[in-house]
Design a protein around this motif. Sequence first.
Motif, PDB file in Angstrom:
ATOM      1  N   HIS A  87       0.844  -1.199   0.000  1.00 30.26           N
ATOM      2  CA  HIS A  87       0.000   0.000   0.000  1.00 30.26           C
ATOM      3  C   HIS A  87       0.877   1.245   0.000  1.00 30.26           C
ATOM      4  CE1 HIS A  87      -3.535   2.457   0.750  1.00 30.26           C
ATOM      5  NE2 HIS A  87      -2.880   3.053   1.719  1.00 30.26           N
ATOM      6  N   THR A  88       0.383   2.286  -0.635  1.00 29.23           N
ATOM      7  CA  THR A  88       1.038   3.599  -0.595  1.00 29.23           C
ATOM      8  C   THR A  88      -0.005   4.630  -0.224  1.00 29.23           C
ATOM      9  OG1 THR A  88       2.513   2.925  -2.379  1.00 29.23           O
ATOM     10  CG2 THR A  88       2.409   5.263  -1.887  1.00 29.23           C
ATOM     11  N   GLU A  89       0.358   5.497   0.689  1.00 34.43           N
ATOM     12  CA  GLU A  89      -0.526   6.592   1.121  1.00 34.43           C
ATOM     13  C   GLU A  89       0.218   7.897   0.898  1.00 34.43           C
ATOM     14  OE1 GLU A  89      -4.184   7.686   2.349  1.00 34.43           O
ATOM     15  OE2 GLU A  89      -3.568   5.587   2.439  1.00 34.43           O
ATOM     16  N   ARG A  90      -0.369   8.790   0.102  1.00 35.52           N
ATOM     17  CA  ARG A  90       0.284  10.067  -0.178  1.00 35.52           C
ATOM     18  C   ARG A  90      -0.560  11.212   0.346  1.00 35.52           C
ATOM     19  NH1 ARG A  90       1.578   9.193  -6.458  1.00 35.52           N
ATOM     20  NH2 ARG A  90      -0.264   7.897  -6.325  1.00 35.52           N
ATOM     21  N   THR A  91       0.100  12.123   1.079  1.00 32.24           N
ATOM     22  CA  THR A  91      -0.539  13.340   1.563  1.00 32.24           C
ATOM     23  C   THR A  91       0.313  14.515   1.087  1.00 32.24           C
ATOM     24  OG1 THR A  91       0.676  13.495   3.649  1.00 32.24           O
ATOM     25  CG2 THR A  91      -1.321  12.120   3.648  1.00 32.24           C
ATOM     26  N   GLU A  93       2.146  16.219   2.971  1.00 33.54           N
ATOM     27  CA  GLU A  93       3.374  16.229   3.765  1.00 33.54           C
ATOM     28  C   GLU A  93       4.277  15.015   3.551  1.00 33.54           C
ATOM     29  OE1 GLU A  93       0.269  16.414   5.477  1.00 33.54           O
ATOM     30  OE2 GLU A  93       0.244  18.588   5.267  1.00 33.54           O
ATOM     31  N   THR A  94       3.699  13.839   3.272  1.00 27.85           N
ATOM     32  CA  THR A  94       4.507  12.622   3.210  1.00 27.85           C
ATOM     33  C   THR A  94       3.970  11.632   2.175  1.00 27.85           C
ATOM     34  OG1 THR A  94       3.188  11.483   4.891  1.00 27.85           O
ATOM     35  CG2 THR A  94       5.110  12.710   5.678  1.00 27.85           C
ATOM     36  N   THR A  95       4.856  10.723   1.829  1.00 31.13           N
ATOM     37  CA  THR A  95       4.473   9.511   1.109  1.00 31.13           C
ATOM     38  C   THR A  95       4.850   8.360   2.018  1.00 31.13           C
ATOM     39  OG1 THR A  95       4.837  10.474  -1.066  1.00 31.13           O
ATOM     40  CG2 THR A  95       4.859   8.077  -0.928  1.00 31.13           C
ATOM     41  N   SER A  96       3.883   7.508   2.344  1.00 31.84           N
ATOM     42  CA  SER A  96       4.138   6.336   3.184  1.00 31.84           C
ATOM     43  C   SER A  96       3.962   5.083   2.332  1.00 31.84           C
ATOM     44  CB  SER A  96       3.166   6.290   4.366  1.00 31.84           C
ATOM     45  OG  SER A  96       3.354   7.425   5.191  1.00 31.84           O
ATOM     46  N   GLU A  97       4.975   4.228   2.356  1.00 33.52           N
ATOM     47  CA  GLU A  97       4.951   2.980   1.609  1.00 33.52           C
ATOM     48  C   GLU A  97       4.917   1.825   2.606  1.00 33.52           C
ATOM     49  OE1 GLU A  97       8.364   2.947  -1.274  1.00 33.52           O
ATOM     50  OE2 GLU A  97       8.758   4.831  -0.219  1.00 33.52           O
ATOM     51  N   VAL A  98       4.104   0.818   2.338  1.00 34.98           N
ATOM     52  CA  VAL A  98       4.049  -0.378   3.177  1.00 34.98           C
ATOM     53  C   VAL A  98       4.474  -1.562   2.312  1.00 34.98           C
ATOM     54  CG1 VAL A  98       2.628  -1.841   4.649  1.00 34.98           C
ATOM     55  CG2 VAL A  98       2.160   0.624   4.530  1.00 34.98           C
ATOM     56  N   TRP A  99       5.558  -2.197   2.702  1.00 30.25           N
ATOM     57  CA  TRP A  99       6.136  -3.313   1.955  1.00 30.25           C
ATOM     58  C   TRP A  99       6.160  -4.572   2.816  1.00 30.25           C
ATOM     59  CZ3 TRP A  99       7.985  -2.620  -3.054  1.00 30.25           C
ATOM     60  CH2 TRP A  99       8.162  -1.306  -3.485  1.00 30.25           C
ATOM     61  N   LEU A 100       5.929  -5.724   2.210  1.00 31.16           N
ATOM     62  CA  LEU A 100       6.149  -7.014   2.861  1.00 31.16           C
ATOM     63  C   LEU A 100       7.532  -7.474   2.443  1.00 31.16           C
ATOM     64  CD1 LEU A 100       5.290  -9.535   4.463  1.00 31.16           C
ATOM     65  CD2 LEU A 100       4.352 -10.428   2.301  1.00 31.16           C
ATOM     66  N   LEU A 101       8.427  -7.662   3.414  1.00 28.94           N
ATOM     67  CA  LEU A 101       9.786  -8.128   3.141  1.00 28.94           C
ATOM     68  C   LEU A 101       9.881  -9.616   3.399  1.00 28.94           C
ATOM     69  CD1 LEU A 101      11.999  -5.490   5.009  1.00 28.94           C
ATOM     70  CD2 LEU A 101      11.184  -5.416   2.659  1.00 28.94           C
ATOM     71  N   GLN A 102      10.599 -10.291   2.538  1.00 27.81           N
ATOM     72  CA  GLN A 102      10.913 -11.704   2.720  1.00 27.81           C
ATOM     73  C   GLN A 102      12.404 -11.842   2.466  1.00 27.81           C
ATOM     74  OE1 GLN A 102       8.207 -12.946  -0.359  1.00 27.81           O
ATOM     75  NE2 GLN A 102       6.603 -13.433   1.113  1.00 27.81           N
ATOM     76  N   VAL A 103      13.134 -12.195   3.523  1.00 26.99           N
ATOM     77  CA  VAL A 103      14.588 -12.262   3.452  1.00 26.99           C
ATOM     78  C   VAL A 103      15.031 -13.648   3.905  1.00 26.99           C
ATOM     79  CG1 VAL A 103      16.765 -11.187   4.186  1.00 26.99           C
ATOM     80  CG2 VAL A 103      14.683  -9.792   4.037  1.00 26.99           C
ATOM     81  N   GLY A 104      15.832 -14.314   3.081  1.00 26.87           N
ATOM     82  CA  GLY A 104      16.321 -15.642   3.420  1.00 26.87           C
ATOM     83  C   GLY A 104      17.204 -15.622   4.657  1.00 26.87           C
ATOM     84  N   ALA A 105      17.148 -16.702   5.423  1.00 31.47           N
ATOM     85  CA  ALA A 105      17.967 -16.812   6.636  1.00 31.47           C
ATOM     86  C   ALA A 105      19.432 -16.572   6.289  1.00 31.47           C
ATOM     87  CB  ALA A 105      17.787 -18.186   7.274  1.00 31.47           C
TER      88      ALA A 105
END
Length: 174
Positions: A87-91, A93-105
């Motif tokens: 999701h991205t929310e832009r106002t 004043e700001t841009t907020s990005e929501v990311w799902l991270l998947q990082v290998g052990a």
Amino acid sequence: MASQPGIAVGARIRALRTERGLSLSALAAEAGIGKGSLSELETGRRNPTLDTLYALAGPLGVPLASLVDFRDGSVVADEGFRTVLLHTERTEETTSEVWLLQVGAGVTRSSPAHTRGVVEQLVVLAGSCRVTYAEESVDVPTGGHTAWPADVPHRYTATGDTDLRAINVIVTPT
């Protein structure tokens, strides 16, 4: 041959570069990538890596999400690392990005400094990680949270034997 998302990202990079009055050579130099590589990205002959996108986002002064045209579901991946824009929310004043991270052990993901004033937050859903920025290092267990100034180089390391799954929120002042 590049994928359709790669073509769209390349066009977006070219448009942003042109809007800012930067030559191909100037942006490539500022991002620390080859001029030929940047040209291939812009024309869709090469798919961008996450390293390249981060390297370009800083000099262009935009959040990473803008390079994928703020499309929810956009995936950016490198070896051992995958992130999905939720999701991205832009106002004003700001841009907020929501990311799902998947990082290998055991994998470390390094990021160059983002634009001035950017803050990142991480909520660990599974696994654990170490976030390192400036002179700080924070270990974050499953269920833990941390935030840091992301306008300095920083990195995530998936610690332990379990792949890291986390929500990463990036807030960029406009």
